[in-house]
Design a protein around this motif. Sequence first.
Motif, PDB file in Angstrom:
ATOM      1  N   TYR A  39       0.822  -1.206   0.000  1.00 55.17           N
ATOM      2  CA  TYR A  39       0.000   0.000   0.000  1.00 55.17           C
ATOM      3  C   TYR A  39       0.863   1.265   0.000  1.00 55.17           C
ATOM      4  O   TYR A  39       0.671   2.169  -0.820  1.00 55.17           O
ATOM      5  CB  TYR A  39      -0.921  -0.020   1.218  1.00 55.17           C
ATOM      6  N   THR A  40       1.824   1.331   0.908  1.00 59.67           N
ATOM      7  CA  THR A  40       2.624   2.552   1.063  1.00 59.67           C
ATOM      8  C   THR A  40       3.560   2.758  -0.117  1.00 59.67           C
ATOM      9  O   THR A  40       3.897   3.898  -0.453  1.00 59.67           O
ATOM     10  CB  THR A  40       3.430   2.496   2.371  1.00 59.67           C
ATOM     11  N   ALA A  41       3.990   1.681  -0.767  1.00 62.47           N
ATOM     12  CA  ALA A  41       4.900   1.815  -1.916  1.00 62.47           C
ATOM     13  C   ALA A  41       4.288   2.653  -3.022  1.00 62.47           C
ATOM     14  O   ALA A  41       5.013   3.350  -3.755  1.00 62.47           O
ATOM     15  CB  ALA A  41       5.278   0.433  -2.444  1.00 62.47           C
ATOM     16  N   CYS A  57       6.155   5.808  -4.521  1.00 60.07           N
ATOM     17  CA  CYS A  57       6.372   5.893  -5.971  1.00 60.07           C
ATOM     18  C   CYS A  57       6.051   7.289  -6.484  1.00 60.07           C
ATOM     19  O   CYS A  57       6.828   7.875  -7.254  1.00 60.07           O
ATOM     20  CB  CYS A  57       5.511   4.851  -6.679  1.00 60.07           C
ATOM     21  N   GLU A  58       4.932   7.842  -6.052  1.00 55.09           N
ATOM     22  CA  GLU A  58       4.542   9.170  -6.515  1.00 55.09           C
ATOM     23  C   GLU A  58       5.480  10.255  -5.991  1.00 55.09           C
ATOM     24  O   GLU A  58       5.743  11.246  -6.666  1.00 55.09           O
ATOM     25  CB  GLU A  58       3.103   9.461  -6.103  1.00 55.09           C
ATOM     26  N   VAL A  59       5.982  10.065  -4.773  1.00 54.47           N
ATOM     27  CA  VAL A  59       6.955  11.010  -4.231  1.00 54.47           C
ATOM     28  C   VAL A  59       8.232  10.980  -5.063  1.00 54.47           C
ATOM     29  O   VAL A  59       8.805  12.030  -5.404  1.00 54.47           O
ATOM     30  CB  VAL A  59       7.272  10.687  -2.755  1.00 54.47           C
ATOM     31  N   VAL A  60       8.693   9.772  -5.404  1.00 53.88           N
ATOM     32  CA  VAL A  60       9.906   9.630  -6.219  1.00 53.88           C
ATOM     33  C   VAL A  60       9.693  10.248  -7.600  1.00 53.88           C
ATOM     34  O   VAL A  60      10.556  10.991  -8.106  1.00 53.88           O
ATOM     35  CB  VAL A  60      10.297   8.142  -6.349  1.00 53.88           C
ATOM     36  N   ARG A  61       8.559   9.969  -8.198  1.00 57.30           N
ATOM     37  CA  ARG A  61       8.282  10.526  -9.533  1.00 57.30           C
ATOM     38  C   ARG A  61       8.250  12.052  -9.491  1.00 57.30           C
ATOM     39  O   ARG A  61       8.823  12.719 -10.357  1.00 57.30           O
ATOM     40  CB  ARG A  61       6.939   9.995 -10.047  1.00 57.30           C
ATOM     41  N   SER A  70       6.414  12.349   5.582  1.00 52.11           N
ATOM     42  CA  SER A  70       4.964  12.378   5.830  1.00 52.11           C
ATOM     43  C   SER A  70       4.333  11.027   5.511  1.00 52.11           C
ATOM     44  O   SER A  70       3.455  10.550   6.233  1.00 52.11           O
ATOM     45  CB  SER A  70       4.309  13.478   4.987  1.00 52.11           C
ATOM     46  N   VAL A  71       4.793  10.402   4.432  1.00 53.27           N
ATOM     47  CA  VAL A  71       4.288   9.075   4.058  1.00 53.27           C
ATOM     48  C   VAL A  71       4.636   8.048   5.133  1.00 53.27           C
ATOM     49  O   VAL A  71       3.809   7.209   5.510  1.00 53.27           O
ATOM     50  CB  VAL A  71       4.855   8.657   2.685  1.00 53.27           C
ATOM     51  N   ILE A 128       5.317   8.611   8.334  1.00 54.77           N
ATOM     52  CA  ILE A 128       4.546   8.889   9.555  1.00 54.77           C
ATOM     53  C   ILE A 128       3.129   8.354   9.413  1.00 54.77           C
ATOM     54  O   ILE A 128       2.573   7.767  10.349  1.00 54.77           O
ATOM     55  CB  ILE A 128       4.538  10.399   9.842  1.00 54.77           C
ATOM     56  N   ALA A 129       2.539   8.535   8.229  1.00 58.44           N
ATOM     57  CA  ALA A 129       1.195   7.995   7.991  1.00 58.44           C
ATOM     58  C   ALA A 129       1.205   6.474   8.086  1.00 58.44           C
ATOM     59  O   ALA A 129       0.275   5.864   8.633  1.00 58.44           O
ATOM     60  CB  ALA A 129       0.683   8.443   6.624  1.00 58.44           C
ATOM     61  N   MET A 130       2.267   5.841   7.572  1.00 57.98           N
ATOM     62  CA  MET A 130       2.347   4.387   7.640  1.00 57.98           C
ATOM     63  C   MET A 130       2.481   3.908   9.078  1.00 57.98           C
ATOM     64  O   MET A 130       1.913   2.883   9.463  1.00 57.98           O
ATOM     65  CB  MET A 130       3.525   3.872   6.819  1.00 57.98           C
ATOM     66  N   LEU A 131       3.253   4.651   9.886  1.00 56.23           N
ATOM     67  CA  LEU A 131       3.398   4.287  11.295  1.00 56.23           C
ATOM     68  C   LEU A 131       2.032   4.265  11.985  1.00 56.23           C
ATOM     69  O   LEU A 131       1.730   3.350  12.749  1.00 56.23           O
ATOM     70  CB  LEU A 131       4.334   5.276  11.991  1.00 56.23           C
TER      71      LEU A 131
END
Length: 218
Positions: free
Chosen positions: A98-100, A104-108, A151-152, A154-157
Amino acid sequence: MGDFFRVLTDNGDVFGRGFRTTVELFLIAAVSCLVLGTLLGAMRVSPVPALRAFGAAYVNVVRNTPLTLVFAFLVFAAPKLNINIPYFRTAMIALTVYTAAFVCEVVRSGVNTVAPGQAEAARALGMTFTQVLGQVVLPQAVRSMVPPLMSVLIAMLKNTTIAAGFSVGEAGAIPAYLSERGEPQFSVLIWITLGFLILILPLVYLQRFLERKWAVAR
């Protein structure tokens, strides 16, 4: 007030086990989703149409699927396909998959902040796509990627608490366990909230430290 602190002191073993499992789940899933998300991000900016299509399809499907549904599929549907995975590993896979998509969008987006001339100059020198991405583009893009990536994570945590609904004994499962002991749920929830704040604050400070460091470097 004495009863409030008693909840923690009398049940320290429960809180300890729960948050230890949460930290283990977070660390494993964080590393896994960063690796998978970076690979998917590379696909999104790849010159190969098939890879770009796969990356886009993955992001569109997974980002629009509730995380609870991902958990439910792995816990209830996968065994019907003769795929039996331990609950902890199931939670790790669900959080990673899910988090990947968000990583992915952050990397892009980070790659798109790098001037196109950088990649064109590297290709003019005969560098391959992998070399251009790994040696030229990503080192520059990572500076703009840090804030959204943190942020991603922290949301996953915080999303690890969903695992409690699927038989994983992490921090989200503490209220149900302590309710059987007759402990006041309000105090239990306050202690869990404080526990997550303690886990999240180092990530926030790390984000600010890296932002300051790279701001000077630029």
